[in-house]
Design a protein around this motif. Structure first.
Motif, mmCIF file in Angstrom:
data_model
loop_
_atom_site.group_PDB
_atom_site.id
_atom_site.type_symbol
_atom_site.label_atom_id
_atom_site.label_comp_id
_atom_site.label_asym_id
_atom_site.label_seq_id
_atom_site.Cartn_x
_atom_site.Cartn_y
_atom_site.Cartn_z
ATOM 1 N N ARG A 245 28.154 17.599 0.498
ATOM 2 C CA ARG A 245 26.819 18.070 0.135
ATOM 3 C C ARG A 245 25.784 17.515 1.113
ATOM 4 N NH1 ARG A 245 26.321 21.178 -4.172
ATOM 5 N NH2 ARG A 245 28.082 21.184 -5.585
ATOM 6 N N ILE A 246 24.743 18.289 1.328
ATOM 7 C CA ILE A 246 23.644 17.874 2.200
ATOM 8 C C ILE A 246 22.813 16.847 1.433
ATOM 9 C CG2 ILE A 246 21.606 18.635 3.485
ATOM 10 C CD1 ILE A 246 24.251 19.896 4.457
ATOM 11 N N SER A 247 22.652 15.664 2.002
ATOM 12 C CA SER A 247 21.828 14.653 1.330
ATOM 13 C C SER A 247 20.379 14.711 1.808
ATOM 14 C CB SER A 247 22.400 13.248 1.536
ATOM 15 O OG SER A 247 22.404 12.916 2.905
ATOM 16 N N ARG A 248 20.188 15.027 3.081
ATOM 17 C CA ARG A 248 18.823 15.149 3.599
ATOM 18 C C ARG A 248 18.861 15.951 4.909
ATOM 19 N NH1 ARG A 248 20.536 10.095 4.912
ATOM 20 N NH2 ARG A 248 20.291 9.425 7.054
ATOM 21 N N VAL A 249 17.720 16.502 5.229
ATOM 22 C CA VAL A 249 17.570 17.240 6.483
ATOM 23 C C VAL A 249 16.404 16.589 7.224
ATOM 24 C CG1 VAL A 249 17.065 19.469 7.549
ATOM 25 C CG2 VAL A 249 18.376 19.379 5.412
ATOM 26 N N THR A 250 16.692 16.050 8.385
ATOM 27 C CA THR A 250 15.658 15.399 9.184
ATOM 28 C C THR A 250 15.706 15.940 10.610
ATOM 29 O OG1 THR A 250 17.133 13.570 9.760
ATOM 30 C CG2 THR A 250 15.740 13.259 7.830
ATOM 31 N N LEU A 251 14.623 15.790 11.298
ATOM 32 C CA LEU A 251 14.543 16.215 12.699
ATOM 33 C C LEU A 251 14.357 14.996 13.579
ATOM 34 C CD1 LEU A 251 12.020 19.177 12.342
ATOM 35 C CD2 LEU A 251 14.504 19.306 12.431
ATOM 36 N N ARG A 252 14.978 15.042 14.743
ATOM 37 C CA ARG A 252 14.746 14.011 15.764
ATOM 38 C C ARG A 252 14.501 14.727 17.073
ATOM 39 N NH1 ARG A 252 18.949 9.700 16.733
ATOM 40 N NH2 ARG A 252 20.155 11.535 17.195
ATOM 41 N N PHE A 253 13.473 14.317 17.738
ATOM 42 C CA PHE A 253 13.195 14.830 19.074
ATOM 43 C C PHE A 253 13.684 13.782 20.066
ATOM 44 C CE2 PHE A 253 10.081 16.787 16.295
ATOM 45 C CZ PHE A 253 10.089 18.104 16.710
ATOM 46 N N LEU A 254 14.389 14.238 21.084
ATOM 47 C CA LEU A 254 14.922 13.326 22.094
ATOM 48 C C LEU A 254 14.331 13.649 23.453
ATOM 49 C CD1 LEU A 254 18.703 13.347 21.078
ATOM 50 C CD2 LEU A 254 16.919 11.756 20.353
ATOM 51 N N ASN A 255 14.013 12.605 24.192
ATOM 52 C CA ASN A 255 13.549 12.756 25.559
ATOM 53 C C ASN A 255 14.734 13.270 26.380
ATOM 54 O OD1 ASN A 255 13.156 12.093 28.363
ATOM 55 N ND2 ASN A 255 11.398 10.873 27.722
ATOM 56 N N PRO A 256 14.602 14.420 27.039
ATOM 57 C CA PRO A 256 15.739 14.988 27.767
ATOM 58 C C PRO A 256 16.206 14.132 28.943
ATOM 59 C CG PRO A 256 13.751 16.275 28.171
ATOM 60 C CD PRO A 256 13.411 15.258 27.126
ATOM 61 N N CYS B 144 11.866 10.393 20.613
ATOM 62 C CA CYS B 144 10.458 10.423 20.989
ATOM 63 C C CYS B 144 9.692 11.291 19.990
ATOM 64 C CB CYS B 144 10.285 10.959 22.406
ATOM 65 S SG CYS B 144 10.826 12.673 22.615
ATOM 66 N N ILE B 145 8.403 11.363 20.171
ATOM 67 C CA ILE B 145 7.568 12.220 19.341
ATOM 68 C C ILE B 145 7.564 13.608 19.962
ATOM 69 C CG2 ILE B 145 5.227 12.643 18.499
ATOM 70 C CD1 ILE B 145 4.854 9.578 18.521
ATOM 71 N N GLY B 146 7.925 14.617 19.167
ATOM 72 C CA GLY B 146 7.980 15.977 19.690
ATOM 73 C C GLY B 146 6.615 16.632 19.729
#
Length: 94
Positions: free
Chosen positions: A33-44, A50-52
């Motif tokens: 089961r999905i417990s949470r959905v989060t986003l992460r932005f990564l510096n390429p 990083c902050i997107g």
């Protein structure tokens, strides 16, 4: 056969135990089961978080997977394709 059904539907689940009581089969199944959905932005360049530049709400409204749902590989792939099709990101993954 149930494990195959899970696989065919793209669901992370499986039969974990089975008991026969007379003519009745008792099956125990587990599903991811999905417990949470989060986003992460990564510096390429560095791979560091990083902050997107994109408002996370813009992305989240396009994601159909929600906490509490059974994890479905097909649904996850569809969400990745939708976010990638927004044309804002070079790479989108889970």
């Amino acid at each position: 056969r149930l494990n195959k059904w899970y696989e065919d539907k793209g669901i992370f689940g499986q039969v974990t135990d089975a008991d026969m009581k007379g003519n009745v089969a008792e099956l125990r199944m587990k599903e991811a089961r999905i417990s949470r959905v989060t986003l992460r932005f990564l510096n390429p360049e560095t791979g560091e978080q990083c902050i997107g530049k994109t408002n996370p709400d813009v992305i989240m409204k396009n994601i159909t997977i929600k906490p509490g749902q059974v994890y479905n590989v097909r649904q996850a792939k569809s969400d990745i394709d939708v976010v990638h099709a927004m044309g804002l990101f070079d790479d989108v993954n889970i």
